[in-house]
Design a protein around this motif. Structure first.
Motif, PDB file in Angstrom:
ATOM      1  N   THR A   1      37.566 -22.383  70.298  1.00 47.82           N
ATOM      2  CA  THR A   1      36.751 -23.256  71.141  1.00 47.82           C
ATOM      3  C   THR A   1      36.881 -22.923  72.620  1.00 47.82           C
ATOM      4  O   THR A   1      35.989 -23.231  73.402  1.00 47.82           O
ATOM      5  CB  THR A   1      37.167 -24.724  70.961  1.00 47.82           C
ATOM      6  N   GLN A   2      38.020 -22.334  72.996  1.00 49.90           N
ATOM      7  CA  GLN A   2      38.249 -22.023  74.406  1.00 49.90           C
ATOM      8  C   GLN A   2      39.040 -20.729  74.515  1.00 49.90           C
ATOM      9  O   GLN A   2      39.996 -20.514  73.773  1.00 49.90           O
ATOM     10  CB  GLN A   2      39.038 -23.138  75.095  1.00 49.90           C
ATOM     11  N   ALA A   3      38.617 -19.881  75.449  1.00 47.94           N
ATOM     12  CA  ALA A   3      39.339 -18.632  75.674  1.00 47.94           C
ATOM     13  C   ALA A   3      39.109 -18.107  77.081  1.00 47.94           C
ATOM     14  O   ALA A   3      39.358 -16.948  77.355  1.00 47.94           O
ATOM     15  CB  ALA A   3      38.904 -17.591  74.653  1.00 47.94           C
TER      16      ALA A   3
ATOM     17  N   TRP B   1      31.060 -18.632  79.766  1.00 53.25           N
ATOM     18  CA  TRP B   1      32.090 -17.692  79.324  1.00 53.25           C
ATOM     19  C   TRP B   1      32.723 -18.208  78.029  1.00 53.25           C
ATOM     20  O   TRP B   1      33.893 -18.555  77.987  1.00 53.25           O
ATOM     21  CB  TRP B   1      33.103 -17.561  80.446  1.00 53.25           C
ATOM     22  N   CYS B   2      31.935 -18.215  76.958  1.00 56.45           N
ATOM     23  CA  CYS B   2      32.370 -18.734  75.662  1.00 56.45           C
ATOM     24  C   CYS B   2      33.294 -17.725  74.967  1.00 56.45           C
ATOM     25  O   CYS B   2      33.340 -16.547  75.337  1.00 56.45           O
ATOM     26  CB  CYS B   2      31.170 -19.069  74.794  1.00 56.45           C
ATOM     27  N   PRO B   3      34.050 -18.156  73.946  1.00 56.44           N
ATOM     28  CA  PRO B   3      34.959 -17.242  73.241  1.00 56.44           C
ATOM     29  C   PRO B   3      34.273 -15.990  72.683  1.00 56.44           C
ATOM     30  O   PRO B   3      34.851 -14.900  72.730  1.00 56.44           O
ATOM     31  CB  PRO B   3      35.538 -18.117  72.134  1.00 56.44           C
TER      32      PRO B   3
ATOM     33  N   LEU C   1      44.497 -26.473  67.928  1.00 54.87           N
ATOM     34  CA  LEU C   1      45.754 -25.782  68.197  1.00 54.87           C
ATOM     35  C   LEU C   1      45.561 -24.943  69.450  1.00 54.87           C
ATOM     36  O   LEU C   1      44.477 -24.411  69.692  1.00 54.87           O
ATOM     37  CB  LEU C   1      46.145 -24.882  67.026  1.00 54.87           C
ATOM     38  N   THR C   2      46.612 -24.821  70.262  1.00 56.08           N
ATOM     39  CA  THR C   2      46.501 -24.059  71.503  1.00 56.08           C
ATOM     40  C   THR C   2      47.613 -23.026  71.605  1.00 56.08           C
ATOM     41  O   THR C   2      48.713 -23.215  71.076  1.00 56.08           O
ATOM     42  CB  THR C   2      46.552 -24.969  72.743  1.00 56.08           C
ATOM     43  N   LEU C   3      47.286 -21.940  72.294  1.00 59.43           N
ATOM     44  CA  LEU C   3      48.246 -20.872  72.556  1.00 59.43           C
ATOM     45  C   LEU C   3      48.117 -20.470  74.009  1.00 59.43           C
ATOM     46  O   LEU C   3      47.035 -20.063  74.444  1.00 59.43           O
ATOM     47  CB  LEU C   3      47.946 -19.661  71.662  1.00 59.43           C
TER      48      LEU C   3
ATOM     49  N   GLY D   1      42.147 -22.040  72.578  1.00 57.82           N
ATOM     50  CA  GLY D   1      42.065 -23.247  71.758  1.00 57.82           C
ATOM     51  C   GLY D   1      41.347 -22.948  70.453  1.00 57.82           C
ATOM     52  O   GLY D   1      40.309 -22.287  70.460  1.00 57.82           O
ATOM     53  N   VAL D   2      41.924 -23.390  69.349  1.00 57.54           N
ATOM     54  CA  VAL D   2      41.322 -23.184  68.027  1.00 57.54           C
ATOM     55  C   VAL D   2      41.155 -24.533  67.345  1.00 57.54           C
ATOM     56  O   VAL D   2      42.122 -25.294  67.222  1.00 57.54           O
ATOM     57  CB  VAL D   2      42.186 -22.251  67.148  1.00 57.54           C
TER      58      VAL D   2
END
Length: 120
Positions: free
Chosen positions: A22-24, A85-87, A55-57, A30-31
């Motif tokens: 969802t975010q990168a 700026w999408c994943p 989940l986040t990293l 973010g997943v």
């Protein structure tokens, strides 16, 4: 997959996705989990639980992010497409720059409960 969600695939062998990025665009990835199938595998990669099934990293640089993308792609995690700026755009930018290679699953939302998955 959320109750009532419908998906459309361009590959007959694909039947579902279990999670999508969802975010990168910053210093974290973010997943979103659609079920719990990949939770243990993602946590083994260093992802930690956030609110709402995400989940986040944390990532320190583009090389670390590209490495995480390769692992996510290999697990069958899709990369969301959308505005700015999408994943999916980040994945393609890294691929164009030589930080990673190969195809990935791209998910595009048509409506809140309907999405299309393609291999790019």
């Amino acid at each position: 997959m959320p109750v009532g969600a419908r998906c459309i695939y361009n590959l007959p062998m694909e039947t579902h996705i279990d999670a999508y990025v969802t975010q990168a665009d910053g210093i974290r990835i973010g997943v979103k989990l659609l079920n719990d199938r990949l939770q243990s595998a993602l946590q083994a990669l260093g992802f930690t639980a956030d609110e709402g099934g995400t989940l986040t990293l944390p990532v320190t640089d583009d090389a670390a992010k590209a490495t995480a993308f390769i692992r996510l792609r290999d697990l069958g995690v899709a990369f969301s497409a959308g505005r700015e700026w999408c994943p999916a755009d980040v994945f393609e930018h890294f691929r164009d720059g030589g930080l990673l290679q190969g195809s990935y699953l791209r998910v595009v939302w048509r409506m809140p409960q309907q999405f299309i998955v393609t291999t790019e």
